[in-house]
Scaffold this motif. Sequence first.
Motif, PDB file in Angstrom:
ATOM      1  N   LYS A 220      -1.494   1.832   7.898  1.00 52.49           N
ATOM      2  CA  LYS A 220      -2.548   2.829   8.069  1.00 52.49           C
ATOM      3  C   LYS A 220      -2.067   4.271   7.908  1.00 52.49           C
ATOM      4  CE  LYS A 220      -5.212  -0.108  11.226  1.00 52.49           C
ATOM      5  NZ  LYS A 220      -5.844  -0.220  12.578  1.00 52.49           N
ATOM      6  N   GLN A 237      -4.019  10.964  -0.945  1.00 52.60           N
ATOM      7  CA  GLN A 237      -4.276   9.552  -1.209  1.00 52.60           C
ATOM      8  C   GLN A 237      -5.777   9.301  -1.274  1.00 52.60           C
ATOM      9  OE1 GLN A 237      -1.529   6.885  -1.285  1.00 52.60           O
ATOM     10  NE2 GLN A 237      -0.730   8.864  -1.954  1.00 52.60           N
ATOM     11  N   THR A 238      -6.189   8.508  -2.259  1.00 55.93           N
ATOM     12  CA  THR A 238      -7.622   8.225  -2.409  1.00 55.93           C
ATOM     13  C   THR A 238      -8.166   7.457  -1.208  1.00 55.93           C
ATOM     14  OG1 THR A 238      -7.068   6.226  -3.671  1.00 55.93           O
ATOM     15  CG2 THR A 238      -7.505   8.243  -4.922  1.00 55.93           C
ATOM     16  N   ASP A 239      -7.315   6.679  -0.543  1.00 59.83           N
ATOM     17  CA  ASP A 239      -7.774   5.919   0.620  1.00 59.83           C
ATOM     18  C   ASP A 239      -7.688   6.731   1.906  1.00 59.83           C
ATOM     19  OD1 ASP A 239      -5.074   6.027   0.993  1.00 59.83           O
ATOM     20  OD2 ASP A 239      -4.744   3.858   0.959  1.00 59.83           O
TER      21      ASP A 239
END
Length: 396
Positions: A220, A237-239
């Motif tokens: 995470k 980060q795209t996430d």
Amino acid sequence: MTQEALKQLLQKYLEHKLSATEFERMWGTLSDPALKDTWLEFIRDTWDSPAHRHLANETARRAGLQNVLPQIREQRRPFVPANIRWLTAACLAGLLAGAYFLVRNNNGPEQAPPVMAAAPAAPVILPGGNKAVLTLGDGTVIELDSAANGTLGQQGNARVVKLANGNIAYEAAGQGIAEVMYNTMRTPRGGQYRITLPDGTSAWLNAASSITYPTAFTGKERAVKVTGEVYFEVAKQTDGMPFRVEIMTGTGEMKGEVAVLGTHFNINAYDNESAVKATLLEGAVKVRKTGEAFVSLHPGQQANIAGTVEVVRPENLHEVTAWKDGYFVFNQTDIQAMMRQAERWYNITVSYPRGVPADRFSGTLPRSVNLQQFLDILEYSDVDASINERTVTITP
């Protein structure tokens, strides 16, 4: 060189935008009589700026001007203001190529200018450079400054690569679930290095620093551990996986941490400094002392982590990150703080057998000067600095 061309270089100097070639061209004009007036105008205008209001006294300003330009002044006046000593590259032409300027605040009695005498040759101690040791997950130790470019090792699903510019990067080299291993990069005193972490984040390590990180970021968050001083440009980060820095002591205890999504910031956490300093240049971060609540920072703010967390706004952000760009920048810096930087960069020890001088200094120097050139600044300010092997002795 024309007057207009010199003015453009001087303006770039004030903005800290000079290249090494432009730097040499600018200081090379000091001996040109045709450009004397341009230099005089530049220094007068600089001293009249808000950044130098401590030179408000016109008499002191004129007297100081006679002492900062020995190469181009018309006559010498034996007067140096008691409360200010101003040094430029002109003072050190032929002795310290590359010094921008230094200011010394001195509350002591007025003194006559020092008489320069020939000194015995001191050992030449060179500045630091790109030096680091990389310890891989299996315990393999790689001396990066002597390692050849190319693949240095395989760590799980990633190749460790030394690029043509000397930087270290991690390249994906397999499919499937990433095998996580931990690597540590350490710079010695007299070393610095840049690394690109597996997520694309860039980290610059100052002398006597370290960073420990996984060869693949899973879970995470992206967590790393640092000691010393490290500048980060965190990849987004795209996430939305957050990036977290654990700030450690040299003995492995956590001092605090920084949490961020994507941003540029600097951490100074040397054990011999009075506080951990986390400075934000771009984006947003949260900072906390271990065991306490997070404090948010905005661009241009600095968190000082000591007994508690204090948020301040440094007057000069370039002073914080100048080391990464190859400069020492001092702003009313006491001599001990200056010499702590010198100890780390030149791998020396400093002693004060007759007490610590109370002087403070301001100015900019390239980190490419050798130790003797660095110390010449103190000599010109009536602070004696002698070298015995790798020990520097400072006396008022």
